[in-house]
Design an enzyme around this catalytic site. Structure first.
Site, short mmCIF file in Angstrom:
data_model
loop_
_atom_site.label_atom_id
_atom_site.label_comp_id
_atom_site.label_asym_id
_atom_site.label_seq_id
_atom_site.Cartn_x
_atom_site.Cartn_y
_atom_site.Cartn_z
N ASP A 1 0.83 -1.21 0.00
CA ASP A 1 0.00 0.00 0.00
C ASP A 1 0.87 1.26 0.00
OD1 ASP A 1 -2.21 1.59 0.11
OD2 ASP A 1 -3.08 0.63 1.88
N ASP A 2 0.75 2.07 -1.04
CA ASP A 2 1.48 3.35 -1.13
C ASP A 2 3.00 3.18 -1.23
OD1 ASP A 2 -0.99 4.51 -0.89
OD2 ASP A 2 -0.52 5.74 0.86
N CYS B 1 -5.93 4.50 -4.27
CA CYS B 1 -6.20 3.13 -3.85
C CYS B 1 -7.46 2.48 -4.41
CB CYS B 1 -6.26 3.14 -2.33
SG CYS B 1 -6.71 1.57 -1.71
N LYS C 1 -6.53 -5.38 3.54
CA LYS C 1 -7.40 -4.28 3.12
C LYS C 1 -8.36 -4.65 1.97
CE LYS C 1 -6.51 0.33 1.12
NZ LYS C 1 -5.54 1.46 1.25
N HIS D 1 -11.45 -2.12 0.79
CA HIS D 1 -11.60 -0.78 0.22
C HIS D 1 -12.41 -0.72 -1.07
CE1 HIS D 1 -9.56 3.43 0.25
NE2 HIS D 1 -10.81 3.44 0.67
N HIS E 1 1.34 2.24 4.21
CA HIS E 1 0.40 3.37 4.25
C HIS E 1 0.49 4.09 5.60
CE1 HIS E 1 -3.38 5.54 3.75
NE2 HIS E 1 -3.50 5.05 2.53
N ASP F 1 -0.22 -0.19 -5.10
CA ASP F 1 -1.54 0.27 -5.58
C ASP F 1 -1.47 1.65 -6.22
OD1 ASP F 1 -1.10 1.54 -3.14
OD2 ASP F 1 -3.20 1.44 -2.53
N ASN F 2 -0.43 2.40 -5.89
CA ASN F 2 -0.20 3.74 -6.48
C ASN F 2 1.19 4.17 -6.05
OD1 ASN F 2 -2.69 4.29 -4.14
ND2 ASN F 2 -0.63 5.02 -3.69
N LYS G 1 1.75 10.12 -5.12
CA LYS G 1 0.42 9.52 -4.99
C LYS G 1 -0.66 10.58 -5.16
CE LYS G 1 -2.68 7.55 -1.54
NZ LYS G 1 -2.87 7.11 -0.15
#
Ligand SMILES: *[C@@H]1O[C@H](CO)[C@@H](O)[C@H](O)[C@H]1NC(C)=O
Ligand SMILES: *[C@@H]1O[C@H](CO)[C@@H](O)[C@H](O)[C@H]1NC(C)=O
Ligand SMILES: *[C@@H]1O[C@H](CO)[C@@H](O)[C@H](O)[C@H]1NC(C)=O
Length: 514
Positions: free
Chosen positions: A24-25, A62, A116, A118, A217, A275-276, A293
């Site tokens: 994540d991130d 995300c 996660k 989301h 994240h 994810d980004n 991001k």
């Protein structure tokens, strides 16, 4: 009859397992392979054992990336093109569309989600357990404390007046029930569960494990053991973030080992992705790429990614791959068919042939986004274009080597210096004046249309929109055509009935009527 039966049994045994690891991130400059000062030996080893995707793109945030990954459909076709789903919003992935776990379940896979989700949870039907997963151990929203498992959100409007404008609750579930676990760090907790799932898995059946890892994240929290390792980094946020990448790396090492110990590693497709891009507002970094991001610059969308395919030797692919390609590709690699009507809805392409054998990518363009809620009123760019596409709207498209951006691509819009370099004696002296302060969250970019040749200028230094108006017009027409297929973004309203005060302190589904 006999051959059909034989085929089915053979098919079940031959189906490879699928492991999806989403960091994540995680930013471009946040792994050892791209940054000598970071130690991520397990991630680096996994990528080196896989097909490394060197021309690979995700979405800038995300929810859009995860929804596209699991559906093969652009976010403009599911109403998820504006922002991420925030707790309390009546927004979710459409129930009418099929998701990868549903397809794999129908093909005999045993599916588990750890971490996660989301993709929305305002209705029970939207929960992962009702979207193809047998179990979900983790959280429904986008972010939360790595120990507290709690998350606050605002925007409730004038009728309601919560303290500090915020409503808070715990977001954590185990297979359909709320759970309160606050004494363990996220990456340890999730890795323990993954090890348990893998060791209990009946290896006669194919496994689909979707690990939505919480690291790296924000909030910036890391166990002391990892923090000590990076005590030399002076920048506070970057120091904690670096420790979080180490926690992520240890987690991935343990997950890989659990598959090896179970004897199923060689028969597992492993897709590793961010994810980004990294958020430099919270310690992440995408050096040398532009932006971060949540921006449409390369720093927001150029992804770290790799796919390990059983029987295929490690390699690097420079062919274009977009996250929308993953669903059709996975269906091919698992030999799992979906209904023709679902297949027709895919925006991405089956990349299995290209990934296995090289050759041309079936993807020569991809939509970055069109977000009608994000417009640029600035009058600084008065150029007129023939296309009917409204260039005040934030949008982006990649077509071959070209990338067009319209409206405000988001900020920081410059290049962010990696903070850890300040703590090292450098043999070269980078000019700090070239770099933007990440706290400049407002975009410094004032034009409404920008055009870059990413093949020749991957760092987006030269806007060619004045030199190549012909390319601009072609791409605006393409954007206009995409826009004609878009559904409106799902309404951005907050629902007071979601307040965890009404649900024993938890974020959970709150609309019960069908
Ligand atoms: C996978 O792709 C190959 C090559 O394009 C094709 O021949 C095959 O039919 C596809 N299989 C499935 C299950 O889609
Ligand atoms: C997209 O299409 C809608 C409906 O036709 C139109 O109102 C809107 O202005 C278009 N958006 C852009 C960015 O051109
Ligand atoms: C979780 O447990 C802690 C410690 O017992 C308690 O303080 C907290 O209120 C609980 N949270 C919820 C949402 O039940």
């Amino acid at each position: 009859m006999i051959s059909v039966l034989f085929f089915q049994i053979y098919n079940v045994i031959a189906s490879p397992n699928v492991l999806i690891l989403i960091a994540d991130d995680l930013g471009w400059h946040d792994i050892g392979l791209h940054n000598d000062l970071f130690q991520t030996p397990n991630i680096d080893a996994l990528i080196k054992e896989s097909i490394k995707l060197d021309n690979y793109y995700v979405n800038p945030i995300c929810t859009p990336t995860r929804s596209v990954l699991l559906s093969g459909r652009y976010q403009i076709h599911t109403g998820l093109q504006h922002g991420v789903i925030l707790e309390g919003q009546r927004i979710g992935f459409p129930l009418s569309d099929i998701l990868l776990p549903e397809a794999l379940r129908d093909c005999g896979y045993r599916n588990h989600l750890v971490g996660k989700w989301h993709l929305g949870f305002y209705r029970e039907e939207m929960l992962p357990e009702n979207r193809g997963f047998e179990t979900h151990f983790g959280y429904l929203g986008g972010a939360e404390g790595h120990y507290s498992r709690s998350q606050c959100t605002g925007h409730w409007g004038h009728e309601y007046n919560p303290p500090n404008g915020l409503v808070c609750g715990m977001d954590f579930r185990d297979s359909g029930s709320n759970r309160n676990i606050t004494n363990q760090y996220s990456s340890d907790l999730y890795t323990d569960r993954i090890e348990e799932i893998v060791s209990n898995h009946n290896t006669n059946e194919p496994l689909f494990l979707y690990a939505g890892l919480q690291n790296v994240h924000f909030p910036l929290e890391a166990p002391t053991e990892y923090l000590e390792y990076y005590s030399w980094i002076q920048d506070h946020d970057r120091r904690i973030f670096a420790a979080m990448t180490m926690a992520l790396d240890h987690s991935i090492g343990r997950i890989v080992n659990s598959f090896k110990q179970r004897g199923i590693w060689d028969n597992t497709i492993v897709y590793f992705t961010t994810d980004n891009g990294g958020s430099s507002l919270y310690g992440g970094n995408n050096f040398p790429l532009r932006g971060i991001k949540a921006t449409l610059w390369e720093g927001g969308i150029k992804g770290i990614g790799s796919i390990k395919i059983p029987g295929i030797s490690p390699d690097t692919r420079n062919q274009m791959v977009h996250v929308s390609d993953i669903m059709p590709t996975m269906l091919n690699l698992t030999n799992c068919q979906v209904d023709k009507k679902d297949e027709r809805k895919f925006d991405g392409n089956d990349q299995s042939e290209m990934l296995k054998f090289g050759g041309q990518s079936p993807t020569d363009q991809f939509l970055i986004n069109i977000d009608p809620f994000n417009t640029r009123p600035s009058k600084s760019d008065k150029r007129k274009w023939n296309s009917d596409f409204d260039v005040t709207v934030q949008a982006g498209l990649r077509w071959g080597e070209w990338k067009i951006l319209t409206g405000d691509p988001g900020g920081p819009s410059g290049w962010i210096f990696p903070p850890e370099l300040q703590s090292k004696k450098l043999s070269f002296a980078p000019k700090m004046s070239q770099y933007e302060d990440p706290k400049f969250i407002k975009s410094q970019w004032k034009r409404r249309v920008a055009l870059f040749n990413i093949a020749q200028d991957p760092l987006e230094t030269a806007d060619l929109s004045d030199k190549r108006p012909d390319i601009v017009e072609i791409m605006l027409d393409k954007l206009s055509a995409y826009n004609k297929t878009a559904v409106p973004p799902q309404p951005q309203v907050w629902d007071w009935a979601a307040n965890p005060d009404f649900h024993n302190g938890f974020w959970q589904p709150w609309i019960l009527d069908p």
